[in-house]
Scaffold this active site. Structure first.
Site, PDB file in Angstrom:
ATOM      1  N   SER A   1    -132.233   1.148 -59.252  1.00  0.00           N
ATOM      2  CA  SER A   1    -130.849   1.334 -59.671  1.00  0.00           C
ATOM      3  C   SER A   1    -130.287   2.623 -59.068  1.00  0.00           C
ATOM      4  O   SER A   1    -130.126   2.703 -57.856  1.00  0.00           O
ATOM      5  CB  SER A   1    -130.772   1.313 -61.199  1.00  0.00           C
TER       6      SER A   1
ATOM      7  N   HIS B   1    -128.744  -4.434 -58.965  1.00  0.00           N
ATOM      8  CA  HIS B   1    -128.346  -5.343 -60.068  1.00  0.00           C
ATOM      9  C   HIS B   1    -127.314  -6.371 -59.592  1.00  0.00           C
ATOM     10  O   HIS B   1    -126.388  -6.712 -60.323  1.00  0.00           O
ATOM     11  CB  HIS B   1    -127.759  -4.547 -61.230  1.00  0.00           C
TER      12      HIS B   1
END
Length: 236
Positions: free
Chosen positions: A127, A162
């Site tokens: 991330s 994501h």
């Protein structure tokens, strides 16, 4: 840059109920060592202690672990960032990409990480820990998703983690690449990762079936997704 970077769009111990992860196993394998030295850098989460302890539990018995706390969190306290030059892996956790970049620059990490990679340390992250290596990225550091243009630049172009796992990520990223707000780059779904060597993407892997990775490029007034071949890791 010179060196190896493994960028996780999601997954790893951070998104595992029991700490097991084929992506993390793959990361350790990249070092070629039986018990590699792995330093977790949880800056993006404000050095969240629970996050760091989850890392220690997930890697216990198969790596010599350490935590670099730039916020002087207990029980680790402050460690001279030059310790990064002694690692086989530097693993960067998720959280706020913008905050991570500001704190790292204050403590001199960009130069140290580039030196570590050139010496053979594998850089990795999930991330925000994926975003940071690129020139630019898609981030929710400011609340709503927004383009961020001042990454470390160890990897060229932009990043979007994501990609299919969080609402609006795909639509927003495609729009920013199409408009030129972000340069062309890589969109990585959760439970997938891309490995770069000397700044070039060399392969993509996943720890759950059907998790895609795309090279996203501007195409006229729009943007196009070019799928990468994604290899399923053992046990997937």
């Amino acid at each position: 840059m010179n060196g190896t970077v493994l960028t996780l769009g999601g997954g790893g111990f951070s998104m595992s109920d029991d700490g097991s992860s084929a992506l993390d196993d793959h990361l350790l394998d990249l070092t070629g060592k039986a018990t590699p030295r792995v330093c977790f850098v949880p800056t993006a989460s404000g050095d969240d202690a629970g996050y760091a302890r989850r890392f220690e539990a997930a890697f216990a018995g198969r790596a010599r672990t350490s935590v670099l706390s730039l916020f002087c969190r207990e029980p680790w306290g402050y460690t001279d960032p030059h310790v990064l030059l002694e690692q086989d892996v530097v693993y960067v956790g998720g959280g706020s990409t913008a905050n991570l970049l500001d704190v790292w620059r204050r403590h001199g990490l960009p130069e140290l990480l580039a030196r570590a990679a050139a010496q053979g340390t594998v850089l990795a992250g999930i991330s925000a820990g994926m975003n940071c290596w690129f020139e630019a990225s898609s981030t929710d550091s400011f609340g709503p998703l927004a383009p961020l243009e001042d990454g470390l630049g160890l990897l060229p172009g932009s990043a979007c983690p994501h990609y299919l796992g969080e609402a609006d990520r795909r639509e927003a990223y495609l729009g920013w690449v199409a408009s030129g707000a972000l340069p062309a780059g890589y969109a990585v779904d959760e439970y997938a990762a891309v490995r770069f060597v000397d700044g070039v993407a060399v392969d993509a892997v996943c720890e759950r079936p059907g998790r895609p990775v795309f090279r996203v490029e501007r195409d006229g007034a729009g943007a196009t997704e070019i799928p990468l071949d994604v290899r399923s890791l053992p046990g997937t």
